[in-house]
Write an enzyme that holds these catalytic residues in place. Structure first.
Site, PDB file in Angstrom:
ATOM      1  N   ASP A 459       0.911  -1.341  -0.054  1.00  9.93           N
ATOM      2  CA  ASP A 459       0.022  -0.100   0.090  1.00  9.93           C
ATOM      3  C   ASP A 459       0.855   1.424   0.132  1.00  9.93           C
ATOM      4  O   ASP A 459       2.001   1.354   0.241  1.00  9.93           O
ATOM      5  CB  ASP A 459      -0.705   0.174   1.240  1.00  9.93           C
ATOM      6  CG  ASP A 459      -2.272   0.636   1.088  1.00  9.93           C
ATOM      7  OD1 ASP A 459      -2.493   1.506   0.241  1.00  9.93           O
ATOM      8  OD2 ASP A 459      -3.273   0.581   2.134  1.00  9.93           O
ATOM      9  N   ASP A 524     -10.275   2.198  -3.794  1.00 10.26           N
ATOM     10  CA  ASP A 524     -10.928   2.088  -2.250  1.00 10.26           C
ATOM     11  C   ASP A 524     -12.501   1.964  -2.325  1.00 10.26           C
ATOM     12  O   ASP A 524     -12.901   1.756  -1.398  1.00 10.26           O
ATOM     13  CB  ASP A 524     -10.288   2.987  -1.194  1.00 10.26           C
ATOM     14  CG  ASP A 524      -9.103   2.719  -0.691  1.00 10.26           C
ATOM     15  OD1 ASP A 524      -8.677   1.748  -0.838  1.00 10.26           O
ATOM     16  OD2 ASP A 524      -8.676   3.502  -0.115  1.00 10.26           O
TER      17      ASP A 524
END
Ligand code: DGJ
Length: 724
Positions: A459, A524
């Site tokens: 990430d 997301d």
């Protein structure tokens, strides 16, 4: 006075061919120019005659020699548009700011060519390399500038090889977006003058995907001419699109340098990222299929190319930071039961990480949550449940509230004495510092050695602001290449580990990171409506097997909206499918529905992940979908999503793309959407009882009638050839 142009005088030509593409280069004495890029031209054509046929008249009030849109258009040659190279000698007494390169030599390889050019006065060498993938017809191009002088050269701008855009491609797709709304597309007319798209965020960005598609006003998914360009680069970038008064149009892409980032010391070379260029005469889907083939052939390097993309169950939207070994085991039970094949332990597992304010940098398991380390959960997932284990990390980051930062406050990118701006409470580690690089390699490597980890979710959750290295010099370019080096080294040390590129979802999606990773966390947003749009945009350059697509919770935390489970499952089913919700808490009916969707994904994933992918748009802008057809045109699958209120009570027929017109196909409904079926009275269509059989010709031109679709419902169809 007879008109005189450079094309008229072209004395050198070079030709590259793939089965579907030809590129022709022509030049007089300077930097070569792409004089044609497009559909394959006949073998016997007279290239020189063609080159001369490009000769242009000179208009009044113009210079006496036309400066072409070469692959590096030059101020020194009289080019009046945006130059391809802006460089200067810093301490030299020679005027190094402008000049003219001369072509010196052409070096051929099996699948491409390098043109070597020199400006002896400026002591610069320019190598322009073009390779053409025989299978996909996608060209990969880059430029390399070598400083052959004795003093430094400052490169303020250097475009990758410049693409001359034919005038009939008078529109372009501008890819933009933001967090949870990536890959948005504006279709625009190329204006007169210059358009720039820039990214200063230090990662590929949600906002400005480094790519565009030029197209004719009549081009759509299944017809018309287009030319797509993507630059594989995960840092700052700039795109320049310029339509000039000469009638020419140029497209430049390169790295955006902060001041002094382009310093090129004596004897060193600076290389642009690669641009990937494809063309089509039959629409955007064909263009995308070429890019997909290129990714499959040349970019994506899976440890095991034959392994199907495993169904991924991710803990993030199920439990967030609330890790507890019993709950995780229950989740793993449910994950295995629903058909999961990979279990990913997301954020929240490392020491002190109970929210997003602390601990990034301290990559050891939290002793409270994991008193015996991660072994119990890894063993449970792998040995008891037969799934792969995946682990979330965010290696480039550090929280000020962490042991790492307390020990090494000087390890971050910053420009002292200015503030160290926080983003999600975190700072960015300076990967150009060898100590930091070694620390990260060791700490990630140790995790991979200690735990049986098949997959890393890598990430990266903030933009780079004031990204200065230890000396305060801007370091985005070097940070980007250091990240590549770190990934390369980890890949070398742990070749069986797959890596997901995630940057708050789709913030780092490009071909260069994909050479080192194996899928993207697309966004997301698990909001199925937003996801349908995002996935639509994503597939222009990227194939569905690298498109992480998860079934999220009933209520989406990034949009506050809720959707029926079958719609969420449908939207997740045609990428690389996963589930990211608390499966312990869904009803039996929902669980069964998800299990069925997973089963359908498993049955069809080889087809979706290897076939020709078509986006489907309809007269109803809110009815869109996707179709895949295998290479033999025997099998096809379609998903259609009605993302908002339908335009008409009964949907339009769906013309199925890519079939063999001479074959007969059996068409079946794969999903049963109860909500939508309520709206379909007396739908006595053979589709409903599996007896619909039509030829490819009919299916492609007349299409299939769908049942009534309410807003936020959809269907999946399967087509199988039945006649041979
Ligand atoms: C951002 C990612 O995109 C999410 O999927 C999740 O991993 C969070 N970070 C965790 O902090």
């Amino acid at each position: 006075m007879s008109p005189k142009t450079s094309s008229e005088n072209i004395v050198h030509t070079h030709r590259l061919d793939a089965h579907n593409t030809t590129i022709l280069f022509g030049w007089v004495t300077g930097i070569p120019e792409i004089i044609y890029i497009g559909a394959r031209l006949d073998d016997g054509m007279d290239v020189e005659m063609f080159a001369r046929s490009r000769a242009r008249p000179l208009g009044h009030a113009t210079m006496d020699e036309h400066a072409p849109v070469s692959m590096q258009p030059e101020i020194g040659a009289g080019f009046m548009g945006h130059p391809g190279l802006v460089a200067n000698r810093v301490d030299s007494d020679k005027p190094g700011w402008a000049g003219i390169f001369e072509w010196v030599e052409t070096a051929e390889t099996d699948d491409g060519v390098t043109f070597i050019c020199r400006d002896d006065h400026r002591e610069l060498r320019l190598d322009i390399t073009v390779t053409l993938c025989r299978k996909s017809g996608v060209a990969v191009m880059k430029s390399r500038l070598t400083n052959e002088g004795a003093d430094d050269c400052m490169v303020d701008w250097m475009s990758a090889p410049v693409i001359p855009v034919p005038q009939h491609l008078s529109e372009y797709l501008h890819f933009h977006g933001r967090w949870t709304a990536e890959f948005a597309i504006d279709r625009r007319t190329v204006p007169m003058g210059l358009v720039k798209s820039e990214n200063r965020r230090g990662r590929t960005s949600h906002e400005a995907f480094p790519g565009t598609i030029m197209l004719a006003p009549t081009t759509d998914e299944e017809s018309g001419r287009c030319l797509g360009v993507h630059m594989g680069w995960s840092g700052n970038h700039r795109m320049v699109l310029e339509r000039m008064t000469t009638g020419e149009c140029q497209l430049q892409m390169g790295v955006l340098h902060f001041s002094r980032e382009g310093m090129l010391p004596a004897g060193r070379a600076l290389e642009t990222p690669e641009i990937h260029v494809a063309t089509s005469d039959v629409g955007l889907n064909d263009l995308s299929q070429r890019f997909h083939r290129h990714v499959r052939e040349n970019i994506l390097k899976l440890p095991d190319a034959k392994k199907p993309r495993p169904v991924t169950v991710n803990t993030w939207e199920a439990i967030y930071f609330d890790h507890n070994i019993d709950a995780l085991k229950e989740l793993a039970d449910a994950a295995a039961k629903v058909g999961g094949e990979r279990f990913v332990l997301d954020d929240g597992w490392f020491v002190g990480r109970n929210d997003d304010t602390t601990s990034l940098g301290d990559w050891t398991p939290d002793p409270q949550k994991y008193p015996d380390g991660l072994h119990p959960i890894v063993d449970y997932v792998v040995d008891e449940k037969g799934m792969e284990f995946g682990l979330w990390v965010e290696p480039e980051m550090v929280n000020p509230d962490s042991q790492l930062y307390r020990d090494h406050p000087d390890w971050v990118l910053a420009v002292d004495p200015y503030p160290r701006h926080l983003g999600r409470n975190q700072l960015v580690l300076d990967l150009t510092n060898p100590e930091v690089f070694e620390y990260l390699y060791t700490v990630i490597g140790d995790l991979l050695k200690t735990y049986r980890t098949a997959y890393l979710k890598w990430d990266m959750n903030r933009d780079l602001v004031l990204p200065g290295d230890r000396t305060g010099l801007p370091a985005v370019h070097r940070q980007t290449t250091a990240l590549y080096a770190l990934l390369d080294r980890l890949r070398e040390g742990f070749p069986n580990v797959e890596i997901e590129s995630c940057a708050s979802g789709g913030g780092r999606v490009d071909y260069e990171i994909l050479k080192r990773t194996h899928r993207f966390w697309t966004s997301d947003s698990n909001d199925a409506v937003e996801r349908t749009r995002i996935q639509h945009g994503f597939t222009h350059f990227l194939p569905p097997e690298v498109m992480g697509s998860h079934v999220g919770p009933a209520w989406c935390h990034t949009s506050g909206r809720g959707f029926h489970p079958d719609f969420r499952a449908l939207v997740a089913s045609y990428g690389h499918m996963g589930l990211e919700l608390d499966l312990r808490k869904v009803s039996d009916e929902e669980f069964a529905l998800f299990a069925a969707a997973v089963e359908r994904y498993k049955a069809d994933r080889d087809l979706w992940h290897s076939g020709d992918y078509h986006r489907i748009t309809t007269v109803d802008a809110d009815l869109l979908g996707a179709c895949v057809v295998d290479a033999e045109q025997r099998s096809a699958r379609i998903v259609m999503m009605q993302i908002d209120r339908p335009r008409s009570i009964v949907p339009p027929t769906i013309q199925v793309p890519g079939l063999n017109p001479n074959r007969r196909y059996k068409v079946e409904l794969q999903t049963e959407n109860k909500v939508a079926m309520h709206g379909s009275r007396k739908f006595r269509n053979r589709l409903m009882d599996g007896r619909l059989e039509l030829t490819g010709a009919v299916l492609m031109s007349a299409g299939v009638q769908l049942p009534v679709l309410y807003a936020q419902t959809g269907v999946a169809l399967a087509l199988e050839a039945i006649d041979d």
